[in-house]
Enzyme design. Structure first.
Site, PDB file in Angstrom:
ATOM      1  CB  ALA A  64      -0.779   0.007   1.169  1.00  0.00           C
ATOM      2  N   GLY A 107       0.602  -5.119   0.728  1.00  0.00           N
ATOM      3  CA  GLY A 107      -0.403  -5.457  -0.279  1.00  0.00           C
ATOM      4  C   GLY A 107       0.024  -5.933  -1.708  1.00  0.00           C
ATOM      5  CD  GLU A 110      -2.349  -8.232   2.184  1.00  0.00           C
ATOM      6  OE1 GLU A 110      -2.603  -6.903   1.827  1.00  0.00           O
ATOM      7  OE2 GLU A 110      -3.083  -8.326   3.171  1.00  0.00           O
ATOM      8  CD  GLU A 130       1.268  -5.848   5.559  1.00  0.00           C
ATOM      9  OE1 GLU A 130       2.011  -6.491   5.923  1.00  0.00           O
ATOM     10  OE2 GLU A 130       0.580  -5.765   4.554  1.00  0.00           O
TER      11      GLU A 130
HETATM   12  N1  CAA Z   1       4.631   3.530  -0.215  1.00  0.00           N
HETATM   13  C1  CAA Z   1       4.906   4.607  -0.881  1.00  0.00           C
HETATM   14  N2  CAA Z   1       6.244   4.721  -1.297  1.00  0.00           N
HETATM   15  C2  CAA Z   1       7.267   3.796  -1.510  1.00  0.00           C
HETATM   16  C3  CAA Z   1       6.760   2.513  -1.006  1.00  0.00           C
HETATM   17  C4  CAA Z   1       5.357   2.311  -0.245  1.00  0.00           C
HETATM   18  N3  CAA Z   1       4.860   1.086  -0.004  1.00  0.00           N
HETATM   19  N4  CAA Z   1       7.782   1.625  -1.205  1.00  0.00           N
HETATM   20  C5  CAA Z   1       8.610   2.489  -1.911  1.00  0.00           C
HETATM   21  N5  CAA Z   1       8.299   3.671  -2.001  1.00  0.00           N
HETATM   22  C6  CAA Z   1       9.021   4.623  -2.430  1.00  0.00           C
HETATM   23  C7  CAA Z   1       9.793   5.412  -1.564  1.00  0.00           C
HETATM   24  O1  CAA Z   1       9.530   6.367  -0.651  1.00  0.00           O
HETATM   25  C8  CAA Z   1      10.973   5.834  -2.623  1.00  0.00           C
HETATM   26  O2  CAA Z   1      10.208   7.205  -2.932  1.00  0.00           O
HETATM   27  P1  CAA Z   1      11.485   8.338  -2.994  1.00  0.00           P
HETATM   28  O3  CAA Z   1      12.331   8.272  -3.993  1.00  0.00           O
HETATM   29  O4  CAA Z   1      10.387   9.575  -3.363  1.00  0.00           O
HETATM   30  O5  CAA Z   1      12.095   8.423  -1.895  1.00  0.00           O
HETATM   31  C9  CAA Z   1      10.792   5.310  -3.783  1.00  0.00           C
HETATM   32  O6  CAA Z   1       9.911   4.334  -3.682  1.00  0.00           O
HETATM   33  C10 CAA Z   1      11.927   3.900  -3.873  1.00  0.00           C
HETATM   34  O7  CAA Z   1      11.939   3.517  -2.491  1.00  0.00           O
HETATM   35  P2  CAA Z   1      13.360   2.978  -1.701  1.00  0.00           P
HETATM   36  O8  CAA Z   1      14.386   4.039  -2.008  1.00  0.00           O
HETATM   37  O9  CAA Z   1      13.222   2.548  -0.522  1.00  0.00           O
HETATM   38  O10 CAA Z   1      14.024   1.884  -2.694  1.00  0.00           O
HETATM   39  P3  CAA Z   1      14.692   0.683  -2.431  1.00  0.00           P
HETATM   40  O11 CAA Z   1      15.133  -0.218  -3.509  1.00  0.00           O
HETATM   41  O12 CAA Z   1      16.069   0.793  -1.765  1.00  0.00           O
HETATM   42  O13 CAA Z   1      13.817  -0.243  -1.352  1.00  0.00           O
HETATM   43  C11 CAA Z   1      11.779  -1.303  -0.870  1.00  0.00           C
HETATM   44  C12 CAA Z   1      12.718  -1.038  -1.945  1.00  0.00           C
HETATM   45  C13 CAA Z   1      12.407  -2.442   0.192  1.00  0.00           C
HETATM   46  C14 CAA Z   1      10.247  -1.954  -1.273  1.00  0.00           C
HETATM   47  C15 CAA Z   1      11.324  -0.385   0.243  1.00  0.00           C
HETATM   48  O14 CAA Z   1      10.995   1.019  -0.440  1.00  0.00           O
HETATM   49  C16 CAA Z   1      10.315  -0.380   1.334  1.00  0.00           C
HETATM   50  O15 CAA Z   1      10.412  -0.951   2.340  1.00  0.00           O
HETATM   51  N6  CAA Z   1       9.116   0.066   1.083  1.00  0.00           N
HETATM   52  C17 CAA Z   1       7.919  -0.288   1.960  1.00  0.00           C
HETATM   53  C18 CAA Z   1       7.371  -1.657   1.900  1.00  0.00           C
HETATM   54  C19 CAA Z   1       6.381  -1.614   2.875  1.00  0.00           C
HETATM   55  O16 CAA Z   1       6.427  -1.478   4.053  1.00  0.00           O
HETATM   56  N7  CAA Z   1       5.190  -2.236   2.589  1.00  0.00           N
HETATM   57  C20 CAA Z   1       3.824  -2.409   3.287  1.00  0.00           C
HETATM   58  C21 CAA Z   1       3.022  -1.162   3.055  1.00  0.00           C
HETATM   59  S1  CAA Z   1       1.794  -1.238   3.950  1.00  0.00           S
HETATM   60  C22 CAA Z   1       0.568  -2.347   3.371  1.00  0.00           C
HETATM   61  O17 CAA Z   1       0.898  -2.850   2.259  1.00  0.00           O
HETATM   62  C23 CAA Z   1      -0.741  -2.949   4.163  1.00  0.00           C
HETATM   63  C24 CAA Z   1      -1.831  -2.410   3.651  1.00  0.00           C
HETATM   64  O18 CAA Z   1      -2.385  -2.851   2.556  1.00  0.00           O
HETATM   65  C25 CAA Z   1      -2.712  -1.664   4.282  1.00  0.00           C
END
Ligand code: CAA
Length: 256
Positions: A64, A107, A110, A130
């Site tokens: 998400a 997500g 999922e 999450e």
């Molecule tokens: N939401 C919003 N933006 C995200 C994102 C997310 N889930 N995942 C990555 N991005 C964005 C980052 O903020 C970054 O943006 P900027 O360039 O503007 O800073 C860009 O994508 C690139 O991300 P990274 O620099 O972090 O890239 P990376 O290759 O080093 O790492 C990653 C990739 C491991 C996926 C890392 O971005 C990460 O951990 N993302 C979050 C993953 C996460 O926690 N997902 C669960 C979300 S909650 C959910 O899904 C539950 C639900 O349905 C309610």
């Protein structure tokens, strides 16, 4: 530019490519709405017999969109009506194949688990992080994951937020097939073409009975299976398939 790009890589096959590479294909409300609308129309399109969902080489989907969730409360989450978006995929009568490279997190994992078949590149990572954000999965991440990999492996993933590799996911039963990263989408297309060449009514019944049966008591599920199996004996495609076999020719299916 569309957040979900629709392609037709083969006859009867649709491919939906998530297109937010700058955010690792995070599932923003706008992207989810586009995905939903594609699924609703592809579900009804008679010519489409299999649907592939994919991302890019870095990410299938990183979950998400955290930016759009950071300051909202439960009422806004309810107002977004996200279950309608998931429902469009969940109720899709056509086989759905996820072609996963890179991150399939939250997500994104999922979304992959909404598919009927998951093809993963060797570098793919599956996880439900999450908990690290102080929330928990809300679209099957506890339930589908536990059913796929078993409760103990699921609990480890869910409580630590640590992802598993494509190989681990395959060995645990979460992934149907592993490929080199560059072959993930071609392999998904090959599978989709193979399915598209099958009689559509039989494909639809198999999908429906497998899903419904898994959540029913075994005797009920077996009855459901028998009924659907008998029903298919009334299809034109059954007669065509068996006659073609006996006449040593290839069959032509009409979906009737
Ligand atoms: N939401 C919003 N933006 C995200 C994102 C997310 N889930 N995942 C990555 N991005 C964005 C980052 O903020 C970054 O943006 P900027 O360039 O503007 O800073 C860009 O994508 C690139 O991300 P990274 O620099 O972090 O890239 P990376 O290759 O080093 O790492 C990653 C990739 C491991 C996926 C890392 O971005 C990460 O951990 N993302 C979050 C993953 C996460 O926690 N997902 C669960 C979300 S909650 C959910 O899904 C539950 C639900 O349905 C309610």
């Amino acid at each position: 530019m569309s957040l979900v790009v629709l392609e037709h890589p083969a006859e009867h096959v649709a491919l939906l490519r998530l297109n937010r590479p700058e955010a690792r294909n995070a599932l923003s409300p706008e992207l989810r709405a586009e995905l939903r609308s594609h699924f609703l129309s592809l579900s009804e399109e008679r010519a489409i017999r299999a649907i592939i969902v994919t991302g890019d080489r870095k990410a299938f989907a990183a979950g998400a969109d955290i930016r759009s969730m950071v300051s909202i409360g439960p009422a806004e989450m309810m107002r977004r009506g996200d279950d309608l978006n998931w429902g469009a995929i969940r109720h899709c009568p056509k086989p759905v194949i996820a072609a996963v490279n890179g991150y399939a997190l939250g997500g994104g994992c999922e979304l992959a688990m909404h598919a009927d078949i998951i093809v993963a590149g060797e570098g793919a990572l599956f996880g439900q992080p999450e908990v690290k954000l102080g929330i928990m999965p809300g679209a099957g991440g506890t339930q589908r994951l536990a059913r796929a990999v078993g409760r103990y492996r699921a609990m480890l993933m869910l409580l630590t937020g640590q992802p598993i590799t494509a190989r681990e996911a395959y060995e645990a039963g979460l992934v149907s097939k592993i490929t080199p990263d560059e072959d993930t989408v071609p392999e998904a297309i090959a599978i989709a073409r193979a399915i598209a060449a099958m009689p559509p009514l039989a494909v639809a019944e198999i999908k429906q009975v497998l899903h419904a049966g898994l959540d029913a008591p075994l005797d009920t599920a077996l009855m459901l299976e028998r009924r659907a199996a008998y029903l298919l004996f009334d299809s034109f495609d059954k007669r065509e398939a068996m006659t073609a076999f006996l006449e040593k020719r290839s069959a032509t299916f009409s979906g009737t």
